[in-house]
Design an enzyme around this catalytic site. Structure first.
Site, mmCIF file in Angstrom:
data_model
loop_
_atom_site.group_PDB
_atom_site.id
_atom_site.type_symbol
_atom_site.label_atom_id
_atom_site.label_comp_id
_atom_site.label_asym_id
_atom_site.label_seq_id
_atom_site.Cartn_x
_atom_site.Cartn_y
_atom_site.Cartn_z
ATOM 1 N N HIS A 97 27.010 30.336 45.454
ATOM 2 C CA HIS A 97 28.258 30.587 44.726
ATOM 3 C C HIS A 97 28.510 29.425 43.753
ATOM 4 O O HIS A 97 28.179 28.277 44.054
ATOM 5 C CB HIS A 97 29.421 30.729 45.718
ATOM 6 C CG HIS A 97 30.679 31.180 45.062
ATOM 7 N ND1 HIS A 97 31.518 30.302 44.409
ATOM 8 C CD2 HIS A 97 31.219 32.414 44.912
ATOM 9 C CE1 HIS A 97 32.538 30.998 43.891
ATOM 10 N NE2 HIS A 97 32.370 32.281 44.181
ATOM 11 N N GLU A 167 28.476 36.544 38.480
ATOM 12 C CA GLU A 167 29.841 36.024 38.392
ATOM 13 C C GLU A 167 29.963 35.029 37.230
ATOM 14 O O GLU A 167 29.590 33.849 37.377
ATOM 15 C CB GLU A 167 30.217 35.304 39.684
ATOM 16 C CG GLU A 167 30.196 36.186 40.903
ATOM 17 C CD GLU A 167 31.168 35.690 41.971
ATOM 18 O OE1 GLU A 167 32.083 36.441 42.298
ATOM 19 O OE2 GLU A 167 31.013 34.552 42.428
HETATM 20 P P1 PGA Z 1 37.945 35.840 42.004
HETATM 21 O O1 PGA Z 1 36.711 35.084 42.674
HETATM 22 O O2 PGA Z 1 37.869 37.281 42.378
HETATM 23 O O3 PGA Z 1 39.133 35.145 42.572
HETATM 24 O O4 PGA Z 1 37.814 35.628 40.520
HETATM 25 C C1 PGA Z 1 35.457 35.666 42.735
HETATM 26 C C2 PGA Z 1 34.502 34.687 43.325
HETATM 27 O O5 PGA Z 1 34.602 33.476 43.055
HETATM 28 O O6 PGA Z 1 33.622 35.079 44.098
#
Ligand code: PGA
Length: 256
Positions: A97, A167
């Site tokens: 992540h 992401e």
């Molecule tokens: P968010 O986070 O939905 O709060 O933008 C997603 C993530 O960091 O996995």
């Protein structure tokens, strides 16, 4: 075989107390039960994993963790191994992540974590994503490199059905108004599939699941399902708000 959608909840370092975690879990369970085409994976902080695994939940609901050590066991103070969480009953682990990468995780370390997850029979969810976008497309090179280095040298058998969460860091933790547009998500998902195809072959690419994460909320989820070409989502803040998360799950389930 038909691919099922998957929605992964990344609770991050939330909520503050086990009681609240159980409440969120129970609310999610109620919605999960009604889904036909979608699996749900909750990734709470480590201390909540065991108490939540003891509760009842439907067949399409799983628990996972947000991180694992790249090591199997030994003198690594504060670390938690893939085998430990697997022995409790966890099924998934988020790996790489961006918030962990920001703490110093390299692609090399992430690759090691991927291998460890596979060895422990834990399904990894590999996160990739750029800090910023630019007109010249350098961010695409960046994503490509992340995928290449994080999966380098892993046996092909492990890559069947690989799940990658895209992401974009610049859109994480904001509101749906700041999320990536569904059209851009669509393009990036295609790009990621193309890269996987180039690196590991067409079959691996076709079998892979690409999720989108970063400010997915009840307000934008349907558009992304309709246009984004995703196999599911990785949801942060909205996964802690039962009404929001329930809407996200139901909208995802419309994709069959
Ligand atoms: P968010 O986070 O939905 O709060 O933008 C997603 C993530 O960091 O996995």
């Amino acid at each position: 075989m038909k691919k099922r959608n998957i929605v992964v909840a990344n609770w991050k370092m939330n909520p503050e107390m086990l009681d609240i975690a159980k409440e969120i879990f129970n609310n999610t369970r109620l919605t999960a039960k009604s889904l036909k085409n979608t699996d749900v994976c909750l990734c709470p902080p480590f201390p909540f994993l065991h108490p939540l695994l003891k509760l009842n939940y439907p067949k399409n609901m799983f628990l996972g963790v947000q991180n694992i050590s790249s090591e199997i066991k030994g003198a690594f103070t504060g670390e938690v191994s893939a085998y430990m969480v697997k022995s409790l009953g966890a099924s998934f682990s988020i790996i790489g992540h961006s918030e962990r990468r920001a703490m110093g995780e390299s692609n090399e370390m992430i690759r090691k974590k991927m291998q460890t997850a596979f060895d422990a029979d834990l399904t990894p969810i590999l996160c990739v994503g750029e800090k910023e976008r630019d007109k010249d497309g350098n961010h695409l090179e960046f994503i490509k490199n992340q995928i290449k280095e994080s999966l380098f040298g892993l046996q092909k058998k492990y890559l069947v059905g690989i799940t990658i969460a895209y992401e974009p860091i610049w859109a994480i933790g904001k509101s749906y108004l700041d999320a990536m547009s569904p059209t851009d998500i669509h393009e990036t998902v295609l790009f990621i599939k193309k890269i996987i195809g180039e690196l590991f072959g067409r079959d691996i690419a076709l079998g892979s699941k690409i999720l989108y994460g970063a400010s997915v909320e009840a307000e934008n989820v349907s558009e992304i399902v309709r246009i984004g070409n995703v196999d599911g989502f990785l949801v942060g803040h909205a996964s802690l708000v039962p009404k929001q998360f329930s809407a996200i799950l139901k909208a995802t389930d419309m994709k069959r």
